[in-house]
Scaffold this motif. Structure first.
Motif, PDB file in Angstrom:
ATOM      1  N   TRP A 132       0.628  -1.017  -0.080  1.00 26.06           N
ATOM      2  CA  TRP A 132      -0.088  -0.089   0.036  1.00 26.06           C
ATOM      3  C   TRP A 132       0.922   1.346   0.067  1.00 26.06           C
ATOM      4  CZ3 TRP A 132      -4.584  -0.463  -1.878  1.00 26.06           C
ATOM      5  CH2 TRP A 132      -5.337  -1.711  -1.671  1.00 26.06           C
ATOM      6  N   PHE A 164       1.857   1.419  -3.367  1.00 28.48           N
ATOM      7  CA  PHE A 164       0.698   1.991  -4.227  1.00 28.48           C
ATOM      8  C   PHE A 164       0.553   3.538  -4.370  1.00 28.48           C
ATOM      9  CE2 PHE A 164      -3.792   2.542  -5.020  1.00 28.48           C
ATOM     10  CZ  PHE A 164      -4.034   1.819  -6.193  1.00 28.48           C
ATOM     11  N   ALA A 165       0.553   3.785  -2.931  1.00 27.48           N
ATOM     12  CA  ALA A 165       0.454   5.315  -2.693  1.00 27.48           C
ATOM     13  C   ALA A 165       1.431   6.244  -3.435  1.00 27.48           C
ATOM     14  CB  ALA A 165       0.488   5.540  -1.130  1.00 27.48           C
TER      15      ALA A 165
END
Length: 325
Positions: free
Chosen positions: A93, A96-97
């Motif tokens: 994550w 992804f960010a």
């Protein structure tokens, strides 16, 4: 005739819907009933989110009066950066960010150069297309790195749901389409986008923050392109450096076929989706009908030209006819 023109001016995307129905019937007959089969519909819907999300972002930017030719390169750099960060043991994550932020930064830079220096967005984003593509190849070494699929929640992106008919990506795409449609049709921001693309000086004189609106549209376009590329890489499980080449041309074609005006100010999210679906239908239908697949680009090009010429002619014709209220 007057009634038909009035309907067209209110809903320009309906011509794309009619063409979609005609092509679906044609390919169903040519393929011997295979085109509308369960397995084939699943395949078409599985690919639609990847080009559809790009087309939605591109259409919003076109309605705002600008272009972004770098979407194909942005399509590749986000999943490539995520893959490399995962291989460096960065949590998914977080990676992804960062990938989303990279896309947003590219969109911001496109907007900054275009608006700050009053350069046509066609030129700005053409340069960005080459720069981002080169950067993608450089950071990957020219070869697709390994994708750490064990660190990615694949079911959240590409897993089949609904009895195996839909991929999860299709559900996310539907939610995106609904959200974008609501924003464009029911919010001040959507009205600002149309006003900015339709008549810039009038929009500015009305107090609309046209610069911020264009910045936002550039960033939305880039972010959606990056997300679409990420979904495709997760489906293929390999981040190729040349991913998304010529995708910007399909995004333009899909938007125009769906009724988005090249001059800005006119168009809908639904029309962009119809245009993207038409592209996937033609691609799939040619293969199932055993027609040389090399005709695909010819068909898309012909439809784009016909859409532009037809839209221009119909609008001129409509101006000469006093429509009944």
């Amino acid at each position: 005739m007057k009634r038909a023109l009035k309907i067209y001016l209110e809903k320009p995307e309906l011509s794309g819907v009619l063409l979609l129905i005609v092509l679906a019937a044609f390919f169903e007959i040519r393929s011997g009933g295979v085109f509308l089969s369960f397995q084939n519909i699943r395949g078409v819907l599985g690919l639609l989110p990847e080009v559809g999300a790009v087309t939605i972002g591109f259409a919003m930017l076109m309605i705002c009066g600008e272009f972004d030719l770098s979407v194909g390169s942005v399509f590749a750099i986000m999943p490539m950066s995520i893959a490399l960060m995962l291989n460096a043991d960065v949590p998914f994550w977080a990676a992804f960010a960062v990938g989303v932020c990279i896309c947003a930064a590219i969109g911001f830079i496109n907007g900054l150069i275009t608006l700050r220096f009053d350069i046509p967005s066609f030129i700005t984003t053409l340069g960005m297309l080459f720069m981002v593509r080169s950067l993608t190849v450089v950071i990957s070494g020219g070869f697709p790195p390994m994708l750490a699929t064990d660190k990615i929640p694949m079911d959240l992106f590409t897993g089949f749901i609904g009895g195996g008919l839909f991929r999860a990506s299709f559900v996310w795409f539907v939610l995106l389409a609904v959200l974008a449609s609501v924003v464009m049709a029911l919010t001040n921001f959507g009205n600002w986008i149309k006003a900015t693309g339709g008549f810039l000086e009038a929009a500015r004189s009305m107090g609309i923050p046209v610069t911020r609106v264009k910045f936002a549209c550039f960033m939305i376009c880039s972010i959606l392109a990056g997300l679409a590329g990420t979904v495709q890489v997760f489906r293929l499980q390999s981040p190729f450096p040349n991913l998304g080449e010529s995708l910007e041309l399909q995004a333009i074609a899909g938007s125009v076929i769906g009724g988005v005006a090249l001059t800005g100010g006119v168009g809908t999210v639904f029309g962009a989706i119809v245009g993207a679906l038409l592209i996937r239908v033609i691609d799939n239908g040619l293969v199932l009908s055993r027609i040389d697949a090399n005709w695909f680009k010819f068909a898309i090009g012909a439809l784009t030209v016909l859409a532009v010429v037809g839209n221009s002619w119909l609008r001129r014709r409509a101006r000469r006819i006093k429509l009944e209220v």
